[in-house]
Design a protein around this motif. Sequence first.
Motif, mmCIF file in Angstrom:
data_model
loop_
_atom_site.group_PDB
_atom_site.id
_atom_site.type_symbol
_atom_site.label_atom_id
_atom_site.label_comp_id
_atom_site.label_asym_id
_atom_site.label_seq_id
_atom_site.Cartn_x
_atom_site.Cartn_y
_atom_site.Cartn_z
ATOM 1 N N ASP A 61 0.839 -1.201 0.000
ATOM 2 C CA ASP A 61 0.000 0.000 0.000
ATOM 3 C C ASP A 61 0.874 1.250 0.000
ATOM 4 O OD1 ASP A 61 -2.132 -1.732 0.176
ATOM 5 O OD2 ASP A 61 -2.446 -1.441 2.323
ATOM 6 N N MET A 62 1.936 1.234 0.849
ATOM 7 C CA MET A 62 2.837 2.379 0.893
ATOM 8 C C MET A 62 3.532 2.588 -0.446
ATOM 9 S SD MET A 62 6.205 3.166 3.218
ATOM 10 C CE MET A 62 5.368 3.350 4.787
ATOM 11 N N LEU A 63 3.962 1.511 -1.085
ATOM 12 C CA LEU A 63 4.666 1.655 -2.356
ATOM 13 C C LEU A 63 3.782 2.317 -3.409
ATOM 14 C CD1 LEU A 63 6.719 -1.656 -2.681
ATOM 15 C CD2 LEU A 63 7.261 0.465 -1.460
ATOM 16 N N CYS A 64 2.466 2.152 -3.264
ATOM 17 C CA CYS A 64 1.540 2.770 -4.220
ATOM 18 C C CYS A 64 1.432 4.277 -4.019
ATOM 19 C CB CYS A 64 0.169 2.117 -4.116
ATOM 20 S SG CYS A 64 0.160 0.414 -4.738
ATOM 21 N N ALA A 65 2.020 4.810 -2.949
ATOM 22 C CA ALA A 65 2.146 6.262 -2.815
ATOM 23 C C ALA A 65 3.305 6.779 -3.666
ATOM 24 C CB ALA A 65 2.364 6.642 -1.349
ATOM 25 N N PHE A 66 4.208 5.877 -4.071
ATOM 26 C CA PHE A 66 5.352 6.246 -4.909
ATOM 27 C C PHE A 66 5.085 6.000 -6.387
ATOM 28 C CE2 PHE A 66 7.368 5.658 -0.804
ATOM 29 C CZ PHE A 66 8.350 6.630 -0.775
ATOM 30 N N VAL A 67 4.337 4.954 -6.691
ATOM 31 C CA VAL A 67 4.174 4.537 -8.083
ATOM 32 C C VAL A 67 2.764 3.969 -8.263
ATOM 33 C CG1 VAL A 67 5.085 2.202 -7.663
ATOM 34 C CG2 VAL A 67 5.285 3.225 -9.946
ATOM 35 N N ALA A 68 2.220 4.133 -9.460
ATOM 36 C CA ALA A 68 0.871 3.640 -9.737
ATOM 37 C C ALA A 68 0.796 2.127 -9.514
ATOM 38 C CB ALA A 68 0.481 3.979 -11.174
ATOM 39 N N PRO A 69 -0.317 1.642 -8.937
ATOM 40 C CA PRO A 69 -0.441 0.203 -8.645
ATOM 41 C C PRO A 69 -0.211 -0.692 -9.854
ATOM 42 C CG PRO A 69 -2.188 1.423 -7.543
ATOM 43 C CD PRO A 69 -1.466 2.410 -8.427
ATOM 44 N N ASN A 70 -0.668 -0.252 -11.053
ATOM 45 C CA ASN A 70 -0.474 -1.110 -12.234
ATOM 46 C C ASN A 70 1.003 -1.239 -12.584
ATOM 47 O OD1 ASN A 70 -0.754 1.716 -12.996
ATOM 48 N ND2 ASN A 70 -0.666 1.040 -15.131
ATOM 49 N N HIS A 71 1.784 -0.162 -12.390
ATOM 50 C CA HIS A 71 3.230 -0.239 -12.636
ATOM 51 C C HIS A 71 3.895 -1.174 -11.622
ATOM 52 C CE1 HIS A 71 2.882 2.663 -15.700
ATOM 53 N NE2 HIS A 71 3.033 3.771 -14.992
ATOM 54 N N LEU A 72 3.474 -1.065 -10.368
ATOM 55 C CA LEU A 72 4.050 -1.916 -9.326
ATOM 56 C C LEU A 72 3.727 -3.384 -9.594
ATOM 57 C CD1 LEU A 72 5.572 -2.026 -6.609
ATOM 58 C CD2 LEU A 72 3.351 -1.794 -5.462
ATOM 59 N N PHE A 73 2.482 -3.659 -9.947
ATOM 60 C CA PHE A 73 2.051 -5.036 -10.211
ATOM 61 C C PHE A 73 2.839 -5.620 -11.382
ATOM 62 C CE2 PHE A 73 -0.794 -8.362 -11.789
ATOM 63 C CZ PHE A 73 -1.138 -9.001 -10.603
ATOM 64 N N ASN A 74 3.027 -4.823 -12.429
ATOM 65 C CA ASN A 74 3.799 -5.271 -13.589
ATOM 66 C C ASN A 74 5.246 -5.564 -13.202
ATOM 67 O OD1 ASN A 74 4.380 -5.531 -16.576
ATOM 68 N ND2 ASN A 74 5.669 -3.768 -16.093
ATOM 69 N N ALA A 75 5.837 -4.665 -12.379
ATOM 70 C CA ALA A 75 7.224 -4.850 -11.954
ATOM 71 C C ALA A 75 7.385 -6.137 -11.142
ATOM 72 C CB ALA A 75 7.692 -3.649 -11.134
ATOM 73 N N TYR A 76 6.421 -6.411 -10.266
ATOM 74 C CA TYR A 76 6.494 -7.628 -9.465
ATOM 75 C C TYR A 76 6.347 -8.874 -10.344
ATOM 76 C CZ TYR A 76 6.949 -5.998 -4.664
ATOM 77 O OH TYR A 76 7.455 -5.494 -3.496
ATOM 78 N N GLY A 77 5.527 -8.780 -11.364
ATOM 79 C CA GLY A 77 5.406 -9.905 -12.293
ATOM 80 C C GLY A 77 6.727 -10.185 -12.996
ATOM 81 N N LEU A 78 7.417 -9.121 -13.409
ATOM 82 C CA LEU A 78 8.730 -9.288 -14.045
ATOM 83 C C LEU A 78 9.750 -9.827 -13.049
ATOM 84 C CD1 LEU A 78 8.844 -5.974 -16.121
ATOM 85 C CD2 LEU A 78 8.510 -8.300 -16.993
ATOM 86 N N ALA A 79 9.667 -9.393 -11.794
ATOM 87 C CA ALA A 79 10.598 -9.879 -10.770
ATOM 88 C C ALA A 79 10.435 -11.385 -10.569
ATOM 89 C CB ALA A 79 10.366 -9.135 -9.461
ATOM 90 N N ILE A 80 9.200 -11.847 -10.609
ATOM 91 C CA ILE A 80 8.963 -13.294 -10.463
ATOM 92 C C ILE A 80 9.532 -14.033 -11.669
ATOM 93 C CG2 ILE A 80 7.154 -15.056 -10.413
ATOM 94 C CD1 ILE A 80 5.517 -13.039 -8.699
ATOM 95 N N GLN A 81 9.319 -13.488 -12.877
ATOM 96 C CA GLN A 81 9.882 -14.116 -14.086
ATOM 97 C C GLN A 81 11.404 -14.197 -14.009
ATOM 98 O OE1 GLN A 81 8.615 -12.319 -17.792
ATOM 99 N NE2 GLN A 81 6.497 -12.143 -17.081
ATOM 100 N N GLU A 82 12.026 -13.140 -13.444
ATOM 101 C CA GLU A 82 13.486 -13.072 -13.377
ATOM 102 C C GLU A 82 14.045 -13.745 -12.122
ATOM 103 O OE1 GLU A 82 15.566 -11.873 -15.685
ATOM 104 O OE2 GLU A 82 13.838 -11.492 -17.000
#
Length: 334
Positions: free
Chosen positions: A299-320
Amino acid sequence: MATSTSMDFWLPDELNAAAPAERRGIRRDHVKLLVLDRKSGEVSHDIFYNLEQYLSPGDVIVLNNSRTLPAILKAQDGTELRLARRIDSRTWDVLLVSDRVKQGDTFFFSNTLSATVTGDECDSPITRVMFSKEGTALLEELYALGEPVRYEYIQEPWGLEYYQTVFASKPGSVEMPSAGRAFSWQLLKRLQQKGVKIAYMQLHTGLSYFLDDKWEHSPEDNLEEYDIPVETMQEVQRAKEHGHKVIAVGTTVVRALETAAKTNALSGWTNLYITGDYQLQVADAIITGMHEPKASHLDMLCAFVAPNHLFNAYGLAIQERYLWHEFGDMNLIV
């Protein structure tokens, strides 16, 4: 209560970091670094040792130098006590892993240390106790008898030194302020040589999990003690005035800095719950670990970046194949 983004995703068990980087054959400052651009959502992959490439001279990194306590004690009758929050020099709120606890019960940990229940029974897993020692004498007993808090994905009882940042100095955290773990003295020196300022503060982390999912609690329920030196706040203000970035290392630092901005108090207690609609006053960027599904830290991270960007980044982190939790890889949102 603030609403949660409840960002949910599937995290494979093998991506839970079960061992510190040093026991996986790499230096602590060579874990992976996922860099997420706040505005565009663009993601790049690197190693943490290259952090300086993403910062500029005049930027300020704020670190939490709270030192992790060995917060689990075993009583002579087998009862487990987990420190939750310090109240004063001899009084703590604790989690007692016991079927029945009542006011006046005393638990003995050694011939020289005991704790007596002083709080009334209530509909909460947390109990208040008074130790038989206080201040430095109590800390010495804790370091002699205790062991660090660890969760189910860590099977090996790693020593307390693995739960400390290299710059930790002031004892008080129940759980490691883990966002600073990947820093080494060599990396801090490189950052300073580039002109990046390093500043310190303390927020003593409390117990985040009560061993029973029915006791999940919001950051609003979690009062934590913080102290920001005047010199640190002056560095932060200079950076803001000259258009440089303030990079908070960890959600604990964000919580403390934003509480100070909101209350004009450089020390005290905070239960600030920062969510996506919160207007950050101090922190321009954050260095943090990888957070588990539905964690309030997301929730706090969504104050820094849009939730869709965060969700996408986490998806890439799992792939990597990034690793999660306190011994895992790192994320820079800038």
